[in-house]
Write a protein that holds these residues in place. Structure first.
Motif, PDB file in Angstrom:
ATOM      1  N   VAL A   1      11.568  -1.174   5.149  1.00  0.00           N
ATOM      2  CA  VAL A   1      11.540  -0.160   4.083  1.00  0.00           C
ATOM      3  C   VAL A   1      10.132   0.012   3.525  1.00  0.00           C
ATOM      4  CG1 VAL A   1      12.500   0.543   1.857  1.00  0.00           C
ATOM      5  CG2 VAL A   1      13.952  -0.671   3.506  1.00  0.00           C
ATOM      6  N   LEU A   2       9.495  -1.099   3.194  1.00  0.00           N
ATOM      7  CA  LEU A   2       8.150  -1.011   2.613  1.00  0.00           C
ATOM      8  C   LEU A   2       7.061  -0.908   3.671  1.00  0.00           C
ATOM      9  CD1 LEU A   2       8.517  -3.685  -0.228  1.00  0.00           C
ATOM     10  CD2 LEU A   2       8.644  -1.197  -0.440  1.00  0.00           C
ATOM     11  N   HIS A   3       7.433  -1.148   4.949  1.00  0.00           N
ATOM     12  CA  HIS A   3       6.480  -1.087   6.072  1.00  0.00           C
ATOM     13  C   HIS A   3       5.257  -1.966   5.809  1.00  0.00           C
ATOM     14  CE1 HIS A   3       9.031   2.085   7.542  1.00  0.00           C
ATOM     15  NE2 HIS A   3       8.813   2.794   6.445  1.00  0.00           N
ATOM     16  N   ALA A   4       5.547  -3.128   5.209  1.00  0.00           N
ATOM     17  CA  ALA A   4       4.461  -4.063   4.887  1.00  0.00           C
ATOM     18  C   ALA A   4       4.140  -4.928   6.089  1.00  0.00           C
ATOM     19  CB  ALA A   4       4.886  -4.949   3.719  1.00  0.00           C
TER      20      ALA A   4
ATOM     21  N   GLY B   1       0.791  -1.231   0.000  1.00  0.00           N
ATOM     22  CA  GLY B   1       0.000   0.000   0.000  1.00  0.00           C
ATOM     23  C   GLY B   1       0.818   1.274   0.000  1.00  0.00           C
ATOM     24  N   GLY B   2       2.129   1.183  -0.215  1.00  0.00           N
ATOM     25  CA  GLY B   2       2.981   2.371  -0.217  1.00  0.00           C
ATOM     26  C   GLY B   2       3.103   2.946  -1.614  1.00  0.00           C
ATOM     27  N   PRO B   3       4.135   3.759  -1.837  1.00  0.00           N
ATOM     28  CA  PRO B   3       4.348   4.326  -3.167  1.00  0.00           C
ATOM     29  C   PRO B   3       4.655   3.224  -4.175  1.00  0.00           C
ATOM     30  CG  PRO B   3       6.180   4.851  -1.697  1.00  0.00           C
ATOM     31  CD  PRO B   3       5.116   4.267  -0.855  1.00  0.00           C
ATOM     32  N   CYS B   4       4.271   3.425  -5.431  1.00  0.00           N
ATOM     33  CA  CYS B   4       4.468   2.390  -6.443  1.00  0.00           C
ATOM     34  C   CYS B   4       5.921   2.374  -6.916  1.00  0.00           C
ATOM     35  CB  CYS B   4       3.524   2.596  -7.623  1.00  0.00           C
ATOM     36  SG  CYS B   4       3.791   4.148  -8.488  1.00  0.00           S
TER      37      CYS B   4
END
Length: 974
Positions: free
Chosen positions: A353-356, A290-293
């Motif tokens: 980094v992606l905070h997934a 759901g972060g930046p593409c």
């Protein structure tokens, strides 16, 4: 001759570019249909029969036996002349290691696909170059002016001239001279290793920019604009041990082209990650986090390393899917350890980094299977859920380790002296045992303004590397007399020396009293092999390999240890030549002996196998087949063999499993085997064509090269029956392809006991089993230990009123636990006893602790009455242990919160125990650690602890002086 009008049109996608699947298929179809290559499936990424490799890292790995000349002449592999395939490759760990580069740029990968075509003694430079040029320019329609080719420019120091033959081939194909470039050894000479087949290579490079420019100056200069796409290796030399090059008796072609890089060109992209091999995975990552593409940014422009994280996760999840499918699971050594690091690197980028949320990595598996499944159908057979479960379990374990590691770092930092480096031993333990990433340790320490003792850490790493290397070297045989080198093999073949007839190894029968009778074998010495050369004569005392025309010795193969024994020369019955080991090499059986007298080619010899050792191997090998069947019967048909090894002493068997095997399952497996032993089933063996054998339903076969015809071993059911079309007989018994030696009836096994079972890595278990008398002894030992455990259990239930008595029982339980863990006994029984002992240990420890607390409370009450309302209590008190003394101190401080306490306890041995606790009101002026050190130093002892609690010991020479020192120290601080 294939008609010239053959064409393979690439179907273009919506964007006008061919999909990756079409590119791959066109390559295979071109060589298969136009140039009569045999299309082979990709080998698994777990190397077969090459312990020096962690992963299959090139298309040629599975063909090494052909290049080395060691391929068995009756094997499928030996029949190949022209081959094409798309090989799954992993480059991470070992010599070829791209792991840390992945994500930083747009072209490094841990997993990639290698398109390749091979010629084994068939065509050479002219045809190989012509085929490559035709495919690239006519089928893939790559503009010719964008292609550059390189060739070997020679090396005067080695006496090698430039490969002008290759250069002239390219010029005849119409490549402009300005696009045909010579390069030195490091660029255009390929070597398999320090020794072995090698040769010049020619590379094809592509200019991404084009536009009519001449980009020759950028070839091999590391420019992202001009990249190598295809390497054609011409194996025509062999690198000898001394370093010199000798021409190979047979020339081979080995080519490799990375699919990812080729697709990038054909889809008009500049990044592999922008092709349809990766975009579906990148889209799934974006959807999951759901972060930046993904934007394809690199270096400083990639703020926060978000794009790097996308690339890392996309690459690593492909590697995880392929490796897990091929039986490599995250673990603690070798390839498994590398895969564990790959998984943990991906998890870190996901979370940090992606905070997934946890689980993102596993959620990508179905997308990977969708992208790669058509090319590698094994991915679709291996349920997505199994791969996802393994990834999720390992991710959860890593996240837990990260948290634990953070706590260890915090605690260590708190205990460190100011202005000191973080201890290397702790960092090494975090890195080695918890898998804590080194860069994360550095980052956390940097945040605290502390640095790691890097020199000490590197020293520990070096010691560990030497230890591992030493272990590997110790386990490697000196094979100079065991494995024929490629030139010696070629010489034997050119001299028409027949391969060894080893069928007499199967020549044994059952005598009328049930004993095995092994037929004698007479043979002729064809050649002797010593120090990598064929010799006609070897002198006394020299170690050599003996090549015979026939043998009844079993050469190590198929997981079964080789035979031992001796040979004698006919007419010299009293001169024995002991056979130390036996190996198979290119169809020749090499017997390693130390000549006690001169041995010559042409000598007639009689061979005597060590019958007891052979019979023990036969017993254990047949038992291994029964065990394989029993495991599948009990654990399910998905239980696949992952490896085995049979010796005279025991058998080892590795297999797939979803979790640890339970006590009940172990008992059931043993029971299935014992039932077959009691039935004394006939062991049927026959050689049949390989194609026919592979049609047998329920056939057990491992990923191994089998000769053709192949030997089938069927327990209890005749081979003709299992070969009958649509027969399900093989589903009800053990039927395997196997070259090993076996019993003729199962009854001779007598008994089988599984004496060890453990998980090697998540998803793969290993069992060790023994048979016959060893199994019987293991059961007897198990019964004796069970009786001892029962005895301790009974005494524990009767209870004890004294601490020493209960401590002795606890110690007895501890000793029994060690014996049970290290003694050969049935594993199901070991697990049962370990469960009981664990409970007994817990009971004993609880009882001791309860009695200690009760005793401490009584002593504390007495001391409290004696020192009523005193700010400091210093006294001696009888106590059986430091643990009890500490509890007395704790009780006193709990009952009188403002009091600081130091107690000494003289022991019978002459030692004095010391324990103290300081009231929090007195901190930081008054420190318990300093107090204990001052007192124990007076008693010529040592102490340590924290500002609040501390303990130590000394001797009783000056007990009164110690009490005085304790009081004086306290008074000086209060």
């Amino acid at each position: 001759v294939v008609p010239r009008q053959w064409r393979c049109s690439l179907r273009r996608g919506v964007s006008g570019c061919p999909p990756a699947g079409q590119v791959r298929a066109a390559f295979l179809r071109f060589f298969q249909e136009r140039y009569s290559h045999r299309c082979l499936p990709s080998a698994p990424v777990r190397p077969r029969g090459d312990p020096r490799l962690l992963f299959v890292n090139a298309g040629m790995n599975q063909f090494k036996p052909i290049f080395m000349g060691t391929v068995h002449p009756r094997s499928e592999l030996a029949q190949h002349r022209r081959v094409v395939n798309s090989q799954k490759c992993v480059r991470a760990g070992g010599k070829h290691n791209d792991l840390e580069d992945v994500g930083r740029d747009t072209y490094h990968h841990t997993f990639f696909e290698m398109l390749g075509n091979w010629s084994f003694g068939d065509y050479f430079k002219e045809e190989a170059c012509s085929m490559a040029w035709e495919l690239l320019t006519e089928v893939y329609e790559i503009p010719k002016d964008r292609l550059y080719v390189t060739y070997f420019g020679g090396d005067p120091s080695l006496g090698l001239s430039a490969d002008e033959e290759c250069r002239d081939v390219w010029l005849r194909l119409g490549v402009p001279a300005s696009h045909v470039l010579p390069f030195p050894m490091k660029d255009n000479f390929w070597e398999m290793g320090d020794t072995g087949p090698c040769g010049p290579c020619t590379e094809i490079h592509y200019d991404h920019v084009g536009g009519g420019r001449n980009a020759a100056a950028l070839v091999n200069q590391g420019s992202p604009d001009v990249v190598e796409i295809w390497n054609l290796v011409f194996m025509q030399y062999n690198r000898e041990v001394e370093g010199n090059l000798l021409p190979l008796p047979q020339h081979h072609v080995d080519t490799g082209m990375g699919l990812e890089r080729l697709v990038t060109i054909l889809q008009n992209k500049r990044s592999n990650y922008d092709t349809d091999l990766f975009t579906p995975i990148l889209d799934a990552i974006h959807k999951g986090c759901g972060g930046p593409c993904y934007q394809g940014l690199v270096g400083d422009s990639d703020v926060g390393r978000v794009n790097m994280a996308y690339r890392v996760v996309a690459d690593h999840v492909r590697t995880l899917c392929v490796c897990i499918t091929d039986g490599i699971y995250p673990g603690f050594s070798g390839a498994e350890l590398v895969l564990r690091r790959i998984l943990r690197r991906a998890v870190r980028f996901c979370s940090e980094v992606l905070h997934a949320p946890p689980g993102l990595l596993a959620s990508l598996v179905p997308t990977v299977v969708e992208v790669l499944g058509d090319a590698y159908p094994e991915l679709t057979k291996n349920a997505d859920q199994q791969i996802m479960d393994i990834i999720n379990e390992n991710e959860a374990a890593f996240l837990s380790s990260l948290e634990r590691g953070r706590r260890i770092i915090e605690r260590t930092v708190q205990q460190m002296e100011p202005s000191t480096n973080f201890p290397a031993e702790v960092a090494w333990s975090l890195y080695g045992n918890l898998g804590f990433p080194l860069d994360l340790i550095d980052l956390m320490l940097e945040e605290k303004g502390i640095s790691l003792d890097s020199a000490a850490f590197n020293e520990l790493a070096l010691k560990d590397a030497k230890r591992k290397a030493g272990g590997q070297q110790a386990g490697q045989l000196d094979d100079r007399n065991l494995c024929l080198d490629v030139h010696s093999l070629a010489q034997l073949q050119s001299d028409d020396v027949p391969t060894t007839d080893d069928s007499p190894k199967y020549a044994y029968t059952l005598g009328q009293h049930g004993q095995y009778e092994f037929s004698p074998c007479q043979a002729t010495v064809l050649m002797l092999y010593r120090d990598q050369s064929l010799q006609k004569e070897v002198g006394a005392g020299q170690r050599c390999g003996v090549v015979l025309d026939r043998t009844n010795f079993y050469a190590e193969q198929g997981g079964q240890a080789c035979d031992q024994g001796y040979m004698i020369r006919l007419g010299q019955q009293d001169v024995l030549f002991p056979v130390e080991s036996v190996h198979l090499c290119g169809g020749y059986v090499i017997h390693e002996v130390t000549a006690v007298e001169t041995l010559r080619a042409g000598d007639q010899v009689q061979l005597f196998v060590d019958e007891a050792q052979r019979l023990a191997c036969m017993t254990n090998h047949t038992a291994a087949h029964l065990l394989n069947f029993a495991l599948r019967h009990v654990l399910g048909d998905n239980t696949e063999q992952r490896g085995s090894h049979v010796t005279a002493e025991r058998l080892r068997f590795d297999f797939d499993t979803k979790g640890p095997v339970t006590v009940e399952q172990l008992q059931q497996v043993e029971q299935v085997v014992q039932d077959a032993i009691k039935r004394n089933e006939v062991v049927h063996m026959a050689e049949v064509p390989l194609t026919l054998a592979r049609r047998v339903q329920g056939l057990r076969a491992v990923d191994e090269g089998y000769p053709d015809p192949v030997r089938i071993v069927s327990l209890g059911v005749p081979v003709e029956t299992v070969l009958t079309r649509d027969s399900e007989a093989a589903m009800q018994t053990s039927v395997e392809l196997c070259c090993g030696t076996h019993l003729l009836q199962t009854g001779a096994i007598e008994d089988l006991a599984i004496i060890n079972e453990r998980q090697l890595v998540k998803g793969i278990s290993r069992v060790i089993a023994v048979t016959g008398g060893q199994a019987k002894r293991a059961r007897e030992v198990g019964q004796c230990l069970a009786m001892e455990v029962d005895s301790v259990s009974l005494r524990m239930k009767q209870g004890s009123t004294s601490i020493p008595e209960m401590q002795n029982l606890s110690k007895e339980v501890g000793q029994l636990t060690k014996v049970v863990a290290n003694t050969a006994m049935p594993q199901w029984q070991r697990k049962e006893l370990q469960t009981i002992l664990k409970a007994l240990q817990r009971t004993a420890n609880t009882a001791v602790k309860k009695m200690e607390v009760q005793q401490a409370e009584e002593k504390a009450q007495s001391l409290l009455a004696k020192h009523c309302n005193q700010p400091v209590i210093i006294d001696t008190v009888p106590a059986d242990s430091l643990s009890i003394l500490m509890k007395v101190v704790n009780q006193l401080c709990d009952k009188s919160p403002g009091t600081s306490v130091l107690l000494l306890s003289p022991q019978v041995s002459g030692e004095v125990l010391c324990a103290c606790q300081v009231s929090k009101n007195c901190l930081p002026v008054f420190s318990a650690a300093d107090w204990a050190v001052a007192v124990c130093t007076r008693m010529e002892g040592k102490a340590g602890g924290s500002p609040i609690v501390a303990k130590g010991s000394g001797n009783a020479k000056d007990l009164q002086g110690a009490l005085t020192a304790a009081l004086e120290f306290a008074q000086s601080k209060l």
